[in-house]
Design a protein around this motif. Structure first.
Motif, short mmCIF file in Angstrom:
data_model
loop_
_atom_site.label_atom_id
_atom_site.label_comp_id
_atom_site.label_asym_id
_atom_site.label_seq_id
_atom_site.Cartn_x
_atom_site.Cartn_y
_atom_site.Cartn_z
N ASN A 22 -111.93 -9.66 10.36
CA ASN A 22 -112.79 -10.37 10.40
C ASN A 22 -112.44 -10.73 8.95
O ASN A 22 -111.55 -10.64 8.30
CB ASN A 22 -113.69 -9.90 10.50
CG ASN A 22 -114.14 -8.73 10.10
OD1 ASN A 22 -113.64 -8.09 8.54
ND2 ASN A 22 -114.99 -7.68 9.55
N SER A 23 -113.07 -11.82 8.78
CA SER A 23 -112.75 -12.44 7.86
C SER A 23 -112.62 -12.09 6.31
O SER A 23 -112.35 -12.19 5.59
CB SER A 23 -113.55 -13.96 7.53
OG SER A 23 -115.27 -13.79 7.27
N VAL A 24 -114.13 -11.35 5.66
CA VAL A 24 -113.92 -10.24 5.50
C VAL A 24 -113.36 -9.54 4.39
O VAL A 24 -111.58 -9.56 3.87
CB VAL A 24 -115.25 -9.28 4.69
CG1 VAL A 24 -115.14 -8.60 3.64
CG2 VAL A 24 -116.80 -9.54 5.50
N ASP A 25 -112.49 -9.64 5.89
CA ASP A 25 -111.18 -7.89 5.53
C ASP A 25 -109.94 -9.34 5.00
O ASP A 25 -109.09 -8.50 4.34
CB ASP A 25 -110.35 -7.64 6.90
CG ASP A 25 -111.48 -6.70 7.95
OD1 ASP A 25 -111.87 -6.13 6.82
OD2 ASP A 25 -111.09 -6.42 8.52
N LEU A 26 -109.80 -10.90 6.41
CA LEU A 26 -108.38 -11.10 5.31
C LEU A 26 -108.79 -11.63 3.95
O LEU A 26 -107.69 -11.56 3.12
CB LEU A 26 -108.03 -12.76 5.79
CG LEU A 26 -108.65 -12.29 7.56
CD1 LEU A 26 -108.36 -13.45 9.11
CD2 LEU A 26 -106.85 -11.44 7.71
#
Length: 106
Positions: A22-26
């Motif tokens: 997800n965007s937080v992981d990226l």
């Protein structure tokens, strides 16, 4: 199939980037890699331990976002363990021998 819908089991994965992040992981992974590259350019990496220290942010970020089975990634496992051990757990028993407290009747 009259008025019935078939929802695939992996429908949540379509909301993720590359079906895994997800965007937080990226963001976490990008910041960790960016710091590692910055440290590799700034620090004298001719010494082995300095080179290891420069690469550590990228390794930690990669470890946190690596996908694992039954969870999204290691970061969610750590979060779930933290919540489990830091909050008060209250288990309410409602089995076949549970009495509601009303005159001893079930």
């Amino acid at each position: 199939m009259n008025n019935s819908y078939l929802i695939p089991a992996n429908s949540k994965r379509s909301m993720l980037v590359a079906s895994a992040f997800n965007s937080v992981d990226l963001w976490i992974f990008g910041i960790g890699l960016g710091l590692s590259f910055l440290f590799l350019m700034i620090l004298p990496v001719s010494d082995f331990w300095v080179a290891i220290g420069a690469v550590i942010p990228g390794l930690i970020a990669g470890f946190l976002v690596i996908p694992i089975p039954n969870y999204h990634n290691v970061r969610t496992v750590i979060k779930n363990a933290w919540v489990f051990y830091t909050t008060r757990q209250k288990y309410i028993w409602k089995g076949w021998c549970f009495e509601s407290g009303e005159d001893g009747k079930k």
